[in-house]
Design a protein around this motif. Sequence first.
Motif, mmCIF file in Angstrom:
data_model
loop_
_atom_site.group_PDB
_atom_site.id
_atom_site.type_symbol
_atom_site.label_atom_id
_atom_site.label_comp_id
_atom_site.label_asym_id
_atom_site.label_seq_id
_atom_site.Cartn_x
_atom_site.Cartn_y
_atom_site.Cartn_z
ATOM 1 N N GLY A 1 0.122 3.454 15.231
ATOM 2 C CA GLY A 1 -0.543 4.187 14.164
ATOM 3 C C GLY A 1 -0.183 3.624 12.812
ATOM 4 N N ASN A 2 -0.795 4.190 11.793
ATOM 5 C CA ASN A 2 -0.439 3.805 10.428
ATOM 6 C C ASN A 2 0.901 4.418 10.039
ATOM 7 N N PHE A 3 1.187 5.581 10.571
ATOM 8 C CA PHE A 3 2.449 6.283 10.325
ATOM 9 C C PHE A 3 2.723 6.460 8.826
ATOM 10 N N ASP A 4 1.671 6.594 8.032
ATOM 11 C CA ASP A 4 1.869 6.762 6.597
ATOM 12 C C ASP A 4 2.467 8.135 6.334
ATOM 13 N N GLY A 5 3.639 8.159 5.736
ATOM 14 C CA GLY A 5 4.351 9.398 5.469
ATOM 15 C C GLY A 5 5.358 9.743 6.547
ATOM 16 N N VAL A 6 5.177 9.210 7.766
ATOM 17 C CA VAL A 6 6.022 9.565 8.914
ATOM 18 C C VAL A 6 6.263 11.085 8.882
ATOM 19 N N ARG B 1 10.545 16.114 0.963
ATOM 20 C CA ARG B 1 9.775 15.994 -0.273
ATOM 21 C C ARG B 1 9.141 14.601 -0.390
ATOM 22 N N TRP B 2 7.906 14.591 -0.877
ATOM 23 C CA TRP B 2 7.213 13.315 -1.075
ATOM 24 C C TRP B 2 7.842 12.543 -2.228
ATOM 25 N N THR B 3 7.997 11.240 -2.044
ATOM 26 C CA THR B 3 8.578 10.397 -3.081
ATOM 27 C C THR B 3 7.658 9.237 -3.394
ATOM 28 N N LEU C 1 -3.859 7.134 -1.765
ATOM 29 C CA LEU C 1 -2.538 7.535 -2.237
ATOM 30 C C LEU C 1 -1.485 7.161 -1.195
ATOM 31 N N PRO C 2 -0.507 6.313 -1.539
ATOM 32 C CA PRO C 2 0.501 5.920 -0.542
ATOM 33 C C PRO C 2 1.521 7.032 -0.336
ATOM 34 N N LEU C 3 1.790 7.346 0.924
ATOM 35 C CA LEU C 3 2.790 8.356 1.242
ATOM 36 C C LEU C 3 4.154 7.731 1.507
ATOM 37 N N THR C 4 4.160 6.476 1.948
ATOM 38 C CA THR C 4 5.389 5.705 2.125
ATOM 39 C C THR C 4 5.045 4.238 1.912
ATOM 40 N N ASP C 5 6.045 3.440 1.519
ATOM 41 C CA ASP C 5 5.856 1.995 1.575
ATOM 42 C C ASP C 5 6.430 1.501 2.904
ATOM 43 N N GLN C 6 6.344 0.187 3.151
ATOM 44 C CA GLN C 6 6.772 -0.332 4.452
ATOM 45 C C GLN C 6 8.267 -0.122 4.700
ATOM 46 N N ASP C 7 9.094 -0.226 3.666
ATOM 47 C CA ASP C 7 10.533 -0.022 3.838
ATOM 48 C C ASP C 7 10.853 1.414 4.230
ATOM 49 N N GLU C 8 10.264 2.367 3.509
ATOM 50 C CA GLU C 8 10.467 3.776 3.839
ATOM 51 C C GLU C 8 9.992 4.072 5.260
ATOM 52 N N LYS C 9 8.797 3.549 5.572
ATOM 53 C CA LYS C 9 8.205 3.806 6.880
ATOM 54 C C LYS C 9 9.120 3.310 8.002
ATOM 55 N N ALA C 10 9.596 2.063 7.862
ATOM 56 C CA ALA C 10 10.468 1.496 8.902
ATOM 57 C C ALA C 10 11.739 2.316 9.046
ATOM 58 N N TYR C 11 12.311 2.715 7.919
ATOM 59 C CA TYR C 11 13.547 3.509 7.971
ATOM 60 C C TYR C 11 13.322 4.843 8.666
ATOM 61 N N LEU C 12 12.258 5.541 8.281
ATOM 62 C CA LEU C 12 12.003 6.871 8.826
ATOM 63 C C LEU C 12 11.635 6.809 10.303
#
Length: 345
Positions: free
Chosen positions: A40-45, A207-209, A87-98
Amino acid sequence: MQIGILSSTLIGPGSSKPALELQDLVDLPERVRGGYVVIGNFDGVHLGHRHIVQRASNLAKMDSAKLIAITFDPHPRSFLEPHQTLLPLTDQDEKAYLLRKAGVDEVIVLNFDSSLSSQPAKDFVEGVLVKQFEARGIVASRNFRFGLNRAGDAAQLASIGPGLGLVVELIPPQVDYDTDEPISSTAVRAKLALGEVKSANRMLGRRWTFEGEIVHGDKRGRELGFPTANIATGFGSSLCFGIYAVRVLVDDIVADGVACYGTRPQFDDGAPRLEVHILNFSGDLYGKQMIVEFVAFLRPERTFVSVDALKDQIGRDCALAKSYIGSDVEASTFDTDFAHILTPR
């Protein structure tokens, strides 16, 4: 507490490991073959994503296998609809971490291009999941869509997967406990577009960042007695114009603040910009990366009868933001060590 120093300890071993970005699947590493997959896109996880990952992680462990998350860059919607602001909910670094924090062992980012977007669903399952990844199984939501024109669905996946030696488990989508609305990245974006920050954060489970570089502005906030750190976002109107209670992370310092996202109708009604007044803080932040954590929507952006009236309102906004931040029951992203990996790279 309004200002504190963030711990630099990461959660879990290897949790800050970057995603593996692939232009093609020719040289797919052996370590990502033969496992269970989630796609999936997993945007926001968000909570729905994490529920899928946790179930897949359990299955993989029972089968002594790794769990591989397959995601895409750019976001398919950005590729297929380049003129629409997403609107981006996460970038790739955040996504991978989460994703790793939720239970994923390896995060693979596939280049989403015309070749991938034109691949029929059945070909994707056979050619990518089975042939390239040698996947043992997949866990997906019952509303899962994939393949050319999103023609593939969960029912098709469940139909063709077992014949290819692929274990398929489908689970119902998660719903918001307060509204019974299905949780999705699209739903989170819709909430943020309406200024419903609390609802968006509830779906995300945090919380969204947003992270951006602090740039020079017109210094008007300083003249008003409320200096701001300005961030160019590219959000357009995908985030509701208005005033927000926020927390920020910059230079490993966490502080409370008030943010305005909008066009500044009192003055120039210009391009949308994010301006953050950090409470009880002074210092030169130009050129630094800052993460803004959105706690609550306070009010819409509007004009006032005078600049003095605007200043009085900003003072009330600051007091209200303190109250919201102090009483909010949602766990702050900065109260975990998640944010440490997002400091300037």
